[in-house]
Design a protein around this motif. Structure first.
Motif: not given
Lengths: 502, 329
Positions: A321-350
């Motif tokens: 299926r061709v995905l329309r990926l305009k935002s992270p919520s599009d990707a998550l709904r399709s079943g794609i997740a991204l663990l980013t390289e800097d957990r403190k900057r954009d991975g965790l809510v400290l």
């Protein structure tokens, strides 16, 4: 080889550990005035740490540093400056809203005689003279640093260090952001400094640069000195062997290679200035490694597949299926997740609890009409805490009180709770202790065996080789090669990533 | 006893692992605030015979309705890492609009709904400007303080007295004990907020946005929509406070509400909230803050202390509260 007494700089038995991990073990290093001494090694070999100790940015655990045979104490950058040691790091230390002249002359701006106002004509003239003298003319000393491009900022940074006429100049990856033309000017400057009998310590990933400018090369691996060589007496492949020559240890789980049905297909994906025309596939239950030097476009690529910074052309297909990926919520709904390289900057809510962080990406899944089903939330969180063995197993504990390894597990738990079919992992073991690393490798292996497709982006060669069923190499925003597990070796991956023929 | 402990543990209320020193200290501060609060009541009761009279308690509760509602909205905004300085102007706007509508002989419920919509619109505008253009909340709401106040004067330069007597009596008649409808509305608002912040997806998203906006965006949550929602809640709360205030005072002045934002911020900060994001603060803490400020006002009034001294003391208390919590982060 020079005799001991002629060595301007000697570092003996330097040890340094971070969070219990030994980063430098008993390093002996010496260099003499009037030479360009390159320091080479893989990511994490300890090059930058060694240089930071010399420049007073961090302290050593043990060992001594001698300058002209006398022991010196560099407890902070200020003391290093007084001893004539200046460093230019990859991160800029410029003040963005001040002008070029102010940054170069920081702390020694000329003032008028009468009222002690800043003597601007004099300051600008002085800064211009400095730039002229070192061959960096053409920069407008009156413009604000924030208005300059990255490469020009790097030139200002170098000018600022050279302006103090240092005895020892440390350049940490100076060429990463420079154009060919600027690099030439930098090399001219380095040769001039050499003639003025300064010592230049040069760190670079790019071996052809190192071979062009360095008089000697010291190779570090795993925090130890492998040896010191002269470029004239060696070649690039020998140097690469020195940098990586190591057997894969048994910390990686055994994985069997077999054909797997394609889950994710990326076709001709591009984003201006980030990556270009990328096509590859990812199979069900497969772990595919993405190797490349910093700045090769790997991070931007996975961010695009996740919709965080959408691609400008090309397509991504998930199970045909061709995905329309305009935002992270599009990707998550399709079943794609991204663990980013800097957990403190954009991975965790400290400031939030472990439970809040783990459930953050699944709030829609565990609620109805916007109201959370607390039982389902707590069960899901507890399950992941158990699965990943997160310590301490208290979902109400604030994230900031967890160790780096457990924090990383929480980020992973967050993405696993979304029940993603494709996991994009960007440097998943960065800043994590060895024990947790081994656990994370086991978890990745289990996930793959349960059918999850994993794309593993990593700068650590052993990790890429140890975990991946296939490896793709990226260089300068392009995919430059695919290697099967059998074909991949440290030498040919590094060679492909650096653009060298072995 | 042991049985009870085991059951509590099973419910996850008491962690088996030892509490960190950090958490003990944080709770110590919370408890000492609570202790100070009861000490204050004790002192008040011993020094004044009137304090515990039904009349005074009722007065105290009615007086905190305004700041209570505004603080609640302010808390939601502060949790996102923002601030809403425009609440005072919104109070005046909704007070004057509800009075004006009543005097145009609109039915009471419709007049109130129109006044509340004014607050929702103001909040939506603030939230839109802040989230769409990435502007600083402080600056945006500082600008709307003046804009909304100007609109109030455009609507009416002179005070408006709502002529419908039922508008005055409906909120101020005691329903049981000292509790009037206005007090019950405020208490209900706190309960709703408690549920909203802890048990809804929007509430958890708002709390997380204040900690790390980018992480929330990458978790697939629409950050912009939630920031707008937070400012709408703040505007709605302020507008509701304006309606109830107009009812209590029986007159709506265009200058009403100036400086109200400071009391609301103070209540949130005393309750443990951190300005500019970074967590802390909750509905119960804010209620404590509102009650404390109300109590101090009430006491100083009972002892006939001039309002200047009240302001000085309030400032000292806010600084003390922030200082006491500083070591916790």
């Amino acid at each position: 080889m020079s005799t001991e007494s002629r060595n301007t700089l000697q570092m003996h038995g330097i040890c340094k550990s971070f969070d219990g991990g030994l980063v430098l073990r008993d390093v002996d290093f010496s260099a003499e005035a009037g030479e360009v001494h390159a320091i080479s090694g893989e990511n994490g070999a300890g090059k930058s740490t060694l240089m930071r100790i010399l420049s007073g940015a961090i302290s050593r655990d043990s060992g001594e540093i001698l300058l002209d045979g006398h022991p010196i104490n560099v407890a902070n950058p200020f003391q290093a400056h007084r001893l004539g040691i200046r460093a230019v790091y990859q991160e800029f230390s410029l003040i963005p809203h001040l002008t070029v002249a102010e940054n170069i002359l920081l702390g020694q701006m000329p003032v008028t005689k009468s009222v002690k106002w800043i003597d601007w004509p004099k300051a600008n003239q002085a800064a211009e003279n400095i730039l002229q003298e070192i061959g960096f003319s053409g920069l407008d000393v009156r413009s604000r640093v924030s208005h300059l491009g990255v490469s020009q900022q790097q030139m200002v940074e170098i000018a600022k260090a050279v302006a103090t006429k240092p005895r020892i100049l440390i350049l940490d990856e100076p060429s990463a952001v420079l154009s060919q033309e600027e690099l030439k000017r930098l090399f001219t400057l380095i040769r001039k400094l050499k003639q003025d009998s300064a010592l230049v310590l040069y760190i670079s990933h790019r071996l052809d640069e190192v071979f062009e400018i360095a008089d000697r090369i010291t190779v570090l691996k795993d925090g130890q000195v492998v040896g010191t060589v002269r470029p004239k007496e060696t070649d690039q492949s020998t140097l690469i062997k020195m940098m990586v020559g190591r057997a894969l240890s048994e910390i990686y789980p055994k994985r069997e290679a077999k054909a797997r049905p394609t889950v994710l297909a990326v076709e001709k994906l591009s984003r201006e200035g980030s990556f270009h025309n990328i096509s590859f596939t990812l199979g069900r239950g497969e772990i595919v490694g993405f190797f490349g030097l910093v700045g090769s476009g790997r991070t931007q690529l996975v961010r695009a597949i996740f919709g965080a910074e959408p691609a400008t052309s090309g397509e991504v297909r998930l199970e045909n299926r061709v995905l329309r990926l305009k935002s992270p919520s599009d990707a998550l709904r399709s079943g794609i997740a991204l663990l980013t390289e800097d957990r403190k900057r954009d991975g965790l809510v400290l400031s939030c609890s472990m439970g809040d962080n783990i459930s953050l990406a699944s709030l829609d899944r565990i609620s109805r009409w916007g109201i959370l089903n607390m039982r389902r939330r707590n069960e899901g969180v507890q399950q992941k805490i158990q699965d990943l063995n997160i310590r301490p197993p208290e979902s109400k504990r604030l994230i900031r009180y967890l160790s780096g390894g457990n924090q990383q597990k929480v980020v992973l738990a967050k993405w696993l709770l979304t029940q993603a079919k494709v996991l994009l992992l960007d440097e998943p073991t960065r800043g994590v202790d060895v024990a947790t690393k081994v656990e994370l490798y086991q978890i990745m292996n289990d996930l793959a065996n349960s059918g999850v497709a994993i794309l593993l982006v990593s700068s650590e060669l052993p990790e890429v080789l140890g975990m991946s069923d296939r490896v793709w190499v990226m260089r300068e925003r392009n995919l430059v090669g695919e290697f099967t597990k059998a074909q991949a070796s440290e030498e040919n991956l590094l060679a492909a990533a650096a653009g060298v023929n072995v | 006893m042991t049985n009870l402990m085991d059951r509590l543990r099973a419910m996850g209320e008491i962690p088996l692992v030892k509490m960190s020193a950090e958490r003990i200290r944080r709770q110590w501060v919370d408890y000492s605030f609570l202790g100070a609060f009861f000490l204050l009541i004790l002192v008040a009761a011993s020094m004044s015979d009137v304090f515990f009279s039904g009349q005074n308690i009722s007065n105290l509760l009615r007086q905190i309705v305004t700041n209570g509602l505004i603080s609640l909205g302010m808390l939601v905004v502060i949790l996102t890492g923002g601030i809403d300085l425009s609440v005072g102007s919104v109070v005046a706007f909704s007070a004057i609009v509800v009075s004006g509508m009543i005097n145009k002989h609109l039915p009471l419920p419709i007049a109130i709904v129109i006044a509340l919509s004014v607050g929702v619109l103001a909040g939506a505008f603030n939230g839109f400007m802040i989230s769409r253009f990435k502007l600083q909340p402080f600056i945006v709401t500082l600008a709307t303080v003046g804009t909304i106040r100007g609109l109030v004067y455009v609507y009416s330069e002179t005070p408006i007295t709502p002529l419908d007597q039922s508008f005055r009596t409906i909120f101020s008649t005691a329903i049981f004990g000292p509790f009037t409808l206005s007090i019950l509305i405020m208490l209900a608002a706190f309960l709703v907020a408690l549920f909203f912040i802890n048990r809804t997806t929007a509430g958890r998203a708002i709390v997380a946005i204040g900690g790390n906006e980018e992480a929330v965006r990458l978790a697939g949550i629409n950050v912009r929509r939630h920031i707008i929602l937070a400012y709408i809640i703040s505007g709605l709360c302020a507008a509701l406070a304006g309606v109830l205030l107009a009812s209590r005072l029986g007159i709506a002045q265009p200058s009403l509400g100036a400086g109200f934002e400071l009391d609301a911020i103070a209540a949130c900060v005393i309750g443990g909230a951190t300005l500019g994001g970074g967590g802390g603060g909750g509905v119960l803490g804010t209620f404590g803050g509102v009650l404390t400020l109300g109590l101090i006002n009430n006491l100083l009034n009972l002892f006939n202390v001039q309002s200047y001294y009240q302001q000085i003391l309030k400032g000292v208390i806010i600084l003390f509260a922030v200082l006491a919590r500083r070591s916790n982060r």
